[in-house]
Scaffold this motif. Sequence first.
Motif, PDB file in Angstrom:
ATOM      1  N   GLY A   1       0.811  -1.216   0.000  1.00 37.96           N
ATOM      2  CA  GLY A   1       0.000   0.000   0.000  1.00 37.96           C
ATOM      3  C   GLY A   1       0.837   1.255   0.000  1.00 37.96           C
ATOM      4  O   GLY A   1       2.029   1.246  -0.337  1.00 37.96           O
ATOM      5  N   TYR A   2       0.201   2.338   0.394  1.00 39.31           N
ATOM      6  CA  TYR A   2       0.866   3.648   0.360  1.00 39.31           C
ATOM      7  C   TYR A   2       0.198   4.543   1.388  1.00 39.31           C
ATOM      8  O   TYR A   2      -1.021   4.483   1.588  1.00 39.31           O
ATOM      9  N   ALA A   3       1.012   5.358   2.050  1.00 34.31           N
ATOM     10  CA  ALA A   3       0.491   6.287   3.057  1.00 34.31           C
ATOM     11  C   ALA A   3       1.050   7.685   2.804  1.00 34.31           C
ATOM     12  O   ALA A   3       2.270   7.865   2.735  1.00 34.31           O
TER      13      ALA A   3
ATOM     14  N   ASP B   1      -6.101   6.975  -5.200  1.00 31.59           N
ATOM     15  CA  ASP B   1      -6.572   6.194  -6.346  1.00 31.59           C
ATOM     16  C   ASP B   1      -5.456   6.024  -7.374  1.00 31.59           C
ATOM     17  O   ASP B   1      -5.269   4.933  -7.935  1.00 31.59           O
ATOM     18  N   LEU B   2      -4.722   7.107  -7.637  1.00 26.43           N
ATOM     19  CA  LEU B   2      -3.610   7.030  -8.591  1.00 26.43           C
ATOM     20  C   LEU B   2      -2.580   6.006  -8.129  1.00 26.43           C
ATOM     21  O   LEU B   2      -2.129   5.157  -8.901  1.00 26.43           O
ATOM     22  N   VAL B   3      -2.206   6.066  -6.846  1.00 22.90           N
ATOM     23  CA  VAL B   3      -1.178   5.160  -6.336  1.00 22.90           C
ATOM     24  C   VAL B   3      -1.666   3.712  -6.336  1.00 22.90           C
ATOM     25  O   VAL B   3      -0.895   2.791  -6.631  1.00 22.90           O
ATOM     26  N   ALA B   4      -2.934   3.489  -6.022  1.00 19.51           N
ATOM     27  CA  ALA B   4      -3.460   2.121  -6.026  1.00 19.51           C
ATOM     28  C   ALA B   4      -3.354   1.508  -7.424  1.00 19.51           C
ATOM     29  O   ALA B   4      -2.952   0.342  -7.580  1.00 19.51           O
ATOM     30  N   ALA B   5      -3.707   2.289  -8.445  1.00 16.29           N
ATOM     31  CA  ALA B   5      -3.588   1.805  -9.825  1.00 16.29           C
ATOM     32  C   ALA B   5      -2.122   1.593 -10.198  1.00 16.29           C
ATOM     33  O   ALA B   5      -1.770   0.612 -10.876  1.00 16.29           O
ATOM     34  N   PHE B   6      -1.262   2.504  -9.758  1.00 18.51           N
ATOM     35  CA  PHE B   6       0.175   2.417 -10.018  1.00 18.51           C
ATOM     36  C   PHE B   6       0.750   1.152  -9.376  1.00 18.51           C
ATOM     37  O   PHE B   6       1.473   0.365 -10.018  1.00 18.51           O
ATOM     38  N   GLU B   7       0.419   0.907  -8.109  1.00 24.08           N
ATOM     39  CA  GLU B   7       0.936  -0.274  -7.422  1.00 24.08           C
ATOM     40  C   GLU B   7       0.395  -1.569  -8.045  1.00 24.08           C
ATOM     41  O   GLU B   7       1.105  -2.583  -8.100  1.00 24.08           O
ATOM     42  N   PHE B   8      -0.837  -1.529  -8.509  1.00 24.51           N
ATOM     43  CA  PHE B   8      -1.416  -2.673  -9.229  1.00 24.51           C
ATOM     44  C   PHE B   8      -0.560  -3.001 -10.446  1.00 24.51           C
ATOM     45  O   PHE B   8      -0.209  -4.165 -10.688  1.00 24.51           O
ATOM     46  N   ASN B   9      -0.188  -1.960 -11.211  1.00 20.48           N
ATOM     47  CA  ASN B   9       0.636  -2.174 -12.402  1.00 20.48           C
ATOM     48  C   ASN B   9       2.044  -2.646 -12.047  1.00 20.48           C
ATOM     49  O   ASN B   9       2.642  -3.450 -12.769  1.00 20.48           O
ATOM     50  N   ILE B  10       2.590  -2.144 -10.944  1.00 20.72           N
ATOM     51  CA  ILE B  10       3.915  -2.583 -10.505  1.00 20.72           C
ATOM     52  C   ILE B  10       3.904  -4.078 -10.193  1.00 20.72           C
ATOM     53  O   ILE B  10       4.783  -4.829 -10.637  1.00 20.72           O
TER      54      ILE B  10
ATOM     55  N   LEU C   1      -3.300  -2.961  -1.424  1.00 18.95           N
ATOM     56  CA  LEU C   1      -3.724  -4.130  -2.171  1.00 18.95           C
ATOM     57  C   LEU C   1      -3.354  -5.362  -1.362  1.00 18.95           C
ATOM     58  O   LEU C   1      -2.223  -5.478  -0.870  1.00 18.95           O
ATOM     59  N   SER C   2      -4.297  -6.288  -1.214  1.00 19.92           N
ATOM     60  CA  SER C   2      -4.059  -7.538  -0.494  1.00 19.92           C
ATOM     61  C   SER C   2      -3.988  -8.680  -1.503  1.00 19.92           C
ATOM     62  O   SER C   2      -4.811  -8.753  -2.421  1.00 19.92           O
ATOM     63  N   PHE C   3      -2.987  -9.559  -1.338  1.00 20.92           N
ATOM     64  CA  PHE C   3      -2.812 -10.662  -2.284  1.00 20.92           C
ATOM     65  C   PHE C   3      -2.224 -11.865  -1.552  1.00 20.92           C
ATOM     66  O   PHE C   3      -1.748 -11.746  -0.414  1.00 20.92           O
ATOM     67  N   ASN C   4      -2.237 -13.021  -2.191  1.00 16.96           N
ATOM     68  CA  ASN C   4      -1.731 -14.243  -1.571  1.00 16.96           C
ATOM     69  C   ASN C   4      -0.228 -14.144  -1.357  1.00 16.96           C
ATOM     70  O   ASN C   4       0.518 -13.798  -2.273  1.00 16.96           O
TER      71      ASN C   4
END
Length: 331
Positions: free
Chosen positions: A120-122, A136-145, A189-192
């Motif tokens: 995530g990001y704070a 929102d921008l960072v969430a999409a960015f981290e998803f792409n990373i 973002l939470s993932f396995n």
Amino acid sequence: MRVAAMAGVPAVLREKGFEPAQVLADVGLAPDTFDDPDGRMPYRTGGLLLQRCADLTDCLHFGLLAGQHATASSLGLLGELIQKSPTVQSALDSLIAHLHLQTRGGVPTHAVEGANATFGYAIYLRDMPGTAQAYDLVAAFEFNILKAVCGPRWGPIEVSFAHGAPKDALPYRRLFGCRLRFDADRTELSFNRHWLAQPPMACDAERHRQLQREILAQESLAPDELVDHVSAALRRMVLNGRATEALLCDLLSVPRRTLHRMLAAQGTGFRKLLEDVRYEVARQLLVDTDMSTAELAAALDYADASAFNRAFRRWTGSPPAAWRARARSVD
């Protein structure tokens, strides 16, 4: 902040029928701001720009659209380093350790609990404008990373947002393809967790060693300011539910007496910085989420809602609910 992370802003503006140069001028930026991906802009100005774009285009998920244009490559040398890392875990560790070279207004967060991991990001900049758009921008960015590092089969289990639910959640569902949780105390973002042990698709041991040397050379030329570094660390600790002086000393690898002496030389101390961080996080969550006082108290590691209420009255002279109502009426 390095402008590459915001490079999607002009493209989305044009898609919406607006000329970027005028919008940039509205927030005090030059028309050629995005010509150099290594260029810098004030972090607060980035938030203002995102909020201005959302208001002008009447697109409440503007930040989400802009963030979809950012990839691991947008991080430049650091982006290549994480993609060449031996494991996904080491890639995230490198990102957390070195992102301050590109931005000083927020910090990446990462935790492993049970079967899941989070990324995530704070934002820790005080009174940051446009926080919902920025998250929102960072969430999409981290998803792409994570997609770039783990490969196309990776996907999150859940995505949480430190802001209220949008009127239309469809753009979020289309992008993330998983459960969404709004009014959360953090954006992540939470993932396995099994992905953490996997090698990135582009891992390369020799190139990774070369990049590490280059990044460390940059570190020596741009050392952290102590107070900023401590505040960023405390922000991560507060959001992870536990912020103690002992943990901070372990994280910074300094003895407690040394930390006291260093902070005293800057005219501050651990408790003062911890309260400042709690105050900043509390205000952001009050404005951007509908979390109750009890939920806020738990998120900020207060004993109960009464303790949080007393602290907030000490900071502002008013209870959290009244402060929230005034802040939202101004917006």
